[in-house]
Design a protein around this motif. Structure first.
Motif, PDB file in Angstrom:
ATOM      1  N   GLU A 198       6.707  -8.809   8.378  1.00  0.00           N
ATOM      2  CA  GLU A 198       6.940  -8.536   9.851  1.00  0.00           C
ATOM      3  C   GLU A 198       7.723  -7.490   9.973  1.00  0.00           C
ATOM      4  N   GLU A 199       8.904  -7.422   9.267  1.00  0.00           N
ATOM      5  CA  GLU A 199      10.010  -6.422   9.605  1.00  0.00           C
ATOM      6  C   GLU A 199       9.570  -4.992   9.350  1.00  0.00           C
ATOM      7  N   ARG A 200       8.919  -4.745   8.164  1.00  0.00           N
ATOM      8  CA  ARG A 200       8.502  -3.723   7.598  1.00  0.00           C
ATOM      9  C   ARG A 200       7.369  -3.142   8.753  1.00  0.00           C
ATOM     10  N   THR A 201       6.572  -4.012   9.017  1.00  0.00           N
ATOM     11  CA  THR A 201       5.370  -3.645  10.016  1.00  0.00           C
ATOM     12  C   THR A 201       5.941  -2.968  11.380  1.00  0.00           C
ATOM     13  N   LYS A 202       7.144  -3.749  12.026  1.00  0.00           N
ATOM     14  CA  LYS A 202       7.710  -3.056  12.898  1.00  0.00           C
ATOM     15  C   LYS A 202       8.466  -1.781  12.754  1.00  0.00           C
ATOM     16  N   GLN A 203       8.814  -1.422  11.606  1.00  0.00           N
ATOM     17  CA  GLN A 203       9.774  -0.189  11.230  1.00  0.00           C
ATOM     18  C   GLN A 203       8.463   0.783  11.213  1.00  0.00           C
ATOM     19  N   LEU A 204       7.393   0.291  10.550  1.00  0.00           N
ATOM     20  CA  LEU A 204       6.347   1.235  10.463  1.00  0.00           C
ATOM     21  C   LEU A 204       6.079   1.722  11.709  1.00  0.00           C
ATOM     22  N   VAL A 205       5.812   1.092  12.811  1.00  0.00           N
ATOM     23  CA  VAL A 205       5.268   1.255  14.002  1.00  0.00           C
ATOM     24  C   VAL A 205       6.285   2.104  14.849  1.00  0.00           C
ATOM     25  N   GLU A 265      -4.400   2.615  12.873  1.00  0.00           N
ATOM     26  CA  GLU A 265      -5.196   3.877  12.570  1.00  0.00           C
ATOM     27  C   GLU A 265      -5.682   4.436  13.955  1.00  0.00           C
ATOM     28  N   HIS A 266      -6.297   3.513  14.880  1.00  0.00           N
ATOM     29  CA  HIS A 266      -6.727   3.946  16.074  1.00  0.00           C
ATOM     30  C   HIS A 266      -5.581   4.249  17.085  1.00  0.00           C
ATOM     31  N   ASP A 267      -4.596   3.265  17.067  1.00  0.00           N
ATOM     32  CA  ASP A 267      -3.523   3.313  17.894  1.00  0.00           C
ATOM     33  C   ASP A 267      -2.513   4.179  17.720  1.00  0.00           C
ATOM     34  N   TYR A 268      -2.046   4.572  16.550  1.00  0.00           N
ATOM     35  CA  TYR A 268      -0.756   5.047  16.177  1.00  0.00           C
ATOM     36  C   TYR A 268      -1.211   6.452  15.384  1.00  0.00           C
ATOM     37  N   ILE A 269      -1.834   6.344  14.274  1.00  0.00           N
ATOM     38  CA  ILE A 269      -2.012   7.472  13.130  1.00  0.00           C
ATOM     39  C   ILE A 269      -3.036   8.490  13.863  1.00  0.00           C
ATOM     40  N   ALA A 270      -3.991   8.120  14.453  1.00  0.00           N
ATOM     41  CA  ALA A 270      -4.857   9.051  15.136  1.00  0.00           C
ATOM     42  C   ALA A 270      -4.415   9.844  16.165  1.00  0.00           C
ATOM     43  N   ILE A 273      -1.862  10.162   1.499  1.00  0.00           N
ATOM     44  CA  ILE A 273      -2.161  10.279   0.072  1.00  0.00           C
ATOM     45  C   ILE A 273      -1.558   8.865  -0.271  1.00  0.00           C
ATOM     46  N   LYS A 274      -0.225   8.900  -0.769  1.00  0.00           N
ATOM     47  CA  LYS A 274       0.346   7.452  -1.368  1.00  0.00           C
ATOM     48  C   LYS A 274       0.561   6.545  -0.373  1.00  0.00           C
ATOM     49  N   ASN A 275       0.673   6.880   1.061  1.00  0.00           N
ATOM     50  CA  ASN A 275       1.061   5.842   1.842  1.00  0.00           C
ATOM     51  C   ASN A 275      -0.316   5.480   2.880  1.00  0.00           C
ATOM     52  N   SER A 276      -1.318   5.629   2.299  1.00  0.00           N
ATOM     53  CA  SER A 276      -2.697   5.450   3.207  1.00  0.00           C
ATOM     54  C   SER A 276      -2.745   4.028   3.690  1.00  0.00           C
ATOM     55  N   VAL A 277      -2.697   3.787   4.933  1.00  0.00           N
ATOM     56  CA  VAL A 277      -2.849   2.671   5.407  1.00  0.00           C
ATOM     57  C   VAL A 277      -4.171   2.082   5.105  1.00  0.00           C
ATOM     58  N   PRO A 278      -5.396   2.679   5.279  1.00  0.00           N
ATOM     59  CA  PRO A 278      -6.559   2.067   4.723  1.00  0.00           C
ATOM     60  C   PRO A 278      -6.658   1.678   3.237  1.00  0.00           C
ATOM     61  N   LYS A 279      -6.038   2.312   2.537  1.00  0.00           N
ATOM     62  CA  LYS A 279      -5.927   1.807   0.995  1.00  0.00           C
ATOM     63  C   LYS A 279      -5.252   0.421   0.809  1.00  0.00           C
ATOM     64  N   TYR A 280      -4.191   0.064   1.626  1.00  0.00           N
ATOM     65  CA  TYR A 280      -3.608  -1.274   1.458  1.00  0.00           C
ATOM     66  C   TYR A 280      -3.981  -2.315   2.579  1.00  0.00           C
ATOM     67  N   LYS A 281      -4.412  -2.086   3.616  1.00  0.00           N
ATOM     68  CA  LYS A 281      -4.411  -2.825   4.727  1.00  0.00           C
ATOM     69  C   LYS A 281      -5.568  -3.930   4.406  1.00  0.00           C
ATOM     70  N   GLY A 282      -6.633  -3.750   3.386  1.00  0.00           N
ATOM     71  CA  GLY A 282      -7.546  -4.648   3.044  1.00  0.00           C
ATOM     72  C   GLY A 282      -6.911  -5.840   2.397  1.00  0.00           C
ATOM     73  N   ASN A 283      -5.967  -5.453   1.680  1.00  0.00           N
ATOM     74  CA  ASN A 283      -5.154  -6.465   0.587  1.00  0.00           C
ATOM     75  C   ASN A 283      -4.312  -7.277   1.562  1.00  0.00           C
ATOM     76  N   ILE A 284      -3.593  -6.496   2.559  1.00  0.00           N
ATOM     77  CA  ILE A 284      -2.641  -7.308   3.326  1.00  0.00           C
ATOM     78  C   ILE A 284      -3.329  -8.372   3.972  1.00  0.00           C
ATOM     79  N   ILE A 303       0.919  -9.054  11.974  1.00  0.00           N
ATOM     80  CA  ILE A 303       0.918  -8.176  10.848  1.00  0.00           C
ATOM     81  C   ILE A 303      -0.566  -7.544  10.771  1.00  0.00           C
ATOM     82  N   VAL A 304      -1.367  -8.916  10.843  1.00  0.00           N
ATOM     83  CA  VAL A 304      -2.883  -8.346  10.866  1.00  0.00           C
ATOM     84  C   VAL A 304      -3.446  -7.590  11.700  1.00  0.00           C
ATOM     85  N   SER A 305      -3.408  -7.906  13.173  1.00  0.00           N
ATOM     86  CA  SER A 305      -3.755  -7.171  14.168  1.00  0.00           C
ATOM     87  C   SER A 305      -3.003  -5.942  14.252  1.00  0.00           C
TER      88      SER A 305
END
Length: 463
Positions: free
Chosen positions: A157-164, A274-279, A212-223, A266-268
């Motif tokens: 939860e904390e890391r997700t807030k920091q990422l946003v 990708e749509h709300d922030y990265i794009a 590249i190494k911080n690809s959200v699509p790469k890890y979000k499936g596992n999360i 975290i899930v939402s």
């Protein structure tokens, strides 16, 4: 509550004075001393100010602020300590050993720390946020310990807030670079701003890792997979609830509600990241890059120096509509020569494609059993080439990881490729070449657009 109930009113006065540069650097020296020692002697701080800020002290205009006796480098360093004390940045006093020590109030330390971070921007890579989240969740899920699961959920939860927050700051920082671009009037300044600051602070540390190494699509499936498993399987949620009840007490329903809120947040967030922030960040980055290119082109073409005029003349002469009279006039002023050169592409001529000739139609005889058999063999060969036993074994091995057994459902299927491999893994599970055994459970649930029964893989023991 008022801000100035907590801090002195004149605290920021030195940062608005004519010597604000010297005072800000003096605060940075105080910050350095605070991080080095628990107790700061006044004479040690004075020595640090003398060694760090000698040139700044001599170049500053302090004549109307110095008291009698505050002369020379040492006297002016003592003045800086007095000035910081009088405005409330530090406290100075004697202790039991009759030595003067400097103390830094908490509000002062927090403000100086912020100023240091602003003056020395060091963007943290988002990769740490995403990887830390998936790593802690994965380890906690494998161990099954409620203490680790709760810690991983709080960390996620904390890391997700920091990422946003980091993405929000990057989005606004790009706007700041756009505004600074408008003020630039020299090509070299634009290039320096773009390559030495923007590329290093924004692209290399934030945007590039996101792709590249911080690809959200790469890890979000596992999360999402791990958290959905915790959310929909009551056993995991119940274990965490019992652990928190034993540790801190409270209402069971409220604790479970808090856990569900953290999981859903975290899930939402990762679903919409990708749509709300990265794009939007990507769009703003492309606009800035294009603006930089246009600015450089404009400054070069609008350059009124000899170089700019020469470029204008050459562009005019290279125009196909240029008249012979123009060339004659320029030739009278300076000598023009036509130059040609040869490079690695000069001897190469692109092969021209030929239109395909129409061939006779392929006629399939009525007795086409032989054709069907050949088609089946060819299809099987093509399928085995792409989805051979080695690839299927690797697919199952990746799912198992270090585990001897694992149960998966539709939530682990993220694309068509995984869906096909899952089906083929069941079909080939009886093969002598397979390195696993399969059990099919009765329950099934749709997720990610796919629906398969729960599959239990068990690593086959080697004989």
């Amino acid at each position: 509550m008022s801000l100035y109930d907590e801090i002195p009113e004149g605290l920021f006065s030195i940062l608005a004075s004519k010597n604000k540069g010297l005072y800000s650097k003096a605060l940075f020296v105080v910050f350095e001393a605070f991080n080095c020692k628990l107790k700061i002697r006044k004479d040690e701080l004075v020595s640090m100010l003398e060694s760090r800020l000698e040139d700044d002290i001599y170049s500053a205009d302090l004549d109307d602020e110095l008291d009698e006796g505050e002369v020379g480098l040492s006297g002016k360093a003592h003045f800086l300590v007095r000035k910081l004390r009088d405005t409330g940045w530090i406290l100075v006093g004697y202790e039991e050993d009759f030595v003067e020590y400097v103390d830094v109030p908490s509000y002062s330390y927090k403000i100086i720390q912020t100023l240091v971070e602003v003056a020395n921007p060091t963007k943290k890579e988002n990769f740490a946020y995403v990887y830390s989240t998936v790593s802690s969740l994965k380890n906690a899920n494998e161990s099954g310990e409620p203490r680790e699961m709760v810690a991983a959920l709080n960390n996620g939860e904390e890391r997700t807030k920091q990422l946003v927050d980091s993405l929000k700051m990057v989005y606004n920082d790009i706007k700041r670079y756009n505004q600074m671009l408008v003020e630039k009037i020299k090509v070299n300044d634009v290039l320096r701003e773009h390559y030495e600051k923007y590329q290093e602070e924004i692209v290399e540390k934030i945007l590039a890792p996101l792709k590249i190494k911080n690809s959200v699509p790469k890890y979000k499936g596992n999360i999402r997979s791990i958290l959905n498993e915790w959310l929909y399987f009551e056993n995991a949620l119940e274990k965490m609830t019992e652990y928190l009840l034993n540790q801190q007490g409270g209402d069971r329903e409220q604790i479970q509600s808090d856990l569900r809120e953290k999981i859903q947040y975290i899930v939402s967030t990762y679903e919409s990241l990708e749509h709300d922030y990265i794009a939007p960040v990507d769009i703003r980055n492309r606009r800035y890059t294009r603006s930089t290119s246009l600015k450089i082109d404009y400054l070069i073409n609008a350059d009124q120096t000899v170089k700019g005029n020469l470029i204008y003349i050459l562009r005019s002469l290279s125009d196909k509509q240029a008249t012979d009279r123009k060339i004659e006039i320029v030739n009278e002023l300076c000598e023009l020569y036509e130059l040609s050169f040869i490079d690695e592409d000069a001897l190469y001529q692109r092969k021209k494609g030929k239109p395909r000739e129409k061939c006779s139609e392929l006629v399939i005889p009525e007795d086409h059993n032989e054709f069907i058999e050949k088609a089946k063999v060819s299809a099987a060969r093509l399928l085995n080439k792409r989805y051979g036993m080695e690839r299927i074994n690797n697919f199952v091995a990746d799912l198992l990881g270090e585990n001897e057994s694992i149960s998966i459902g539709s939530e682990r299927i993220t694309d068509d490729e995984n869906f096909v491999l899952a089906l083929l893994s069941v079909a080939h599970s009886k093969s002598k070449l397979s390195e696993y055994n399969v059990e099919i459970a009765e329950d099934s649930r749709a997720a990610n657009g796919y629906e398969i029964p729960r599959i239990i893989y068990t690593r086959r023991k080697k004989k």
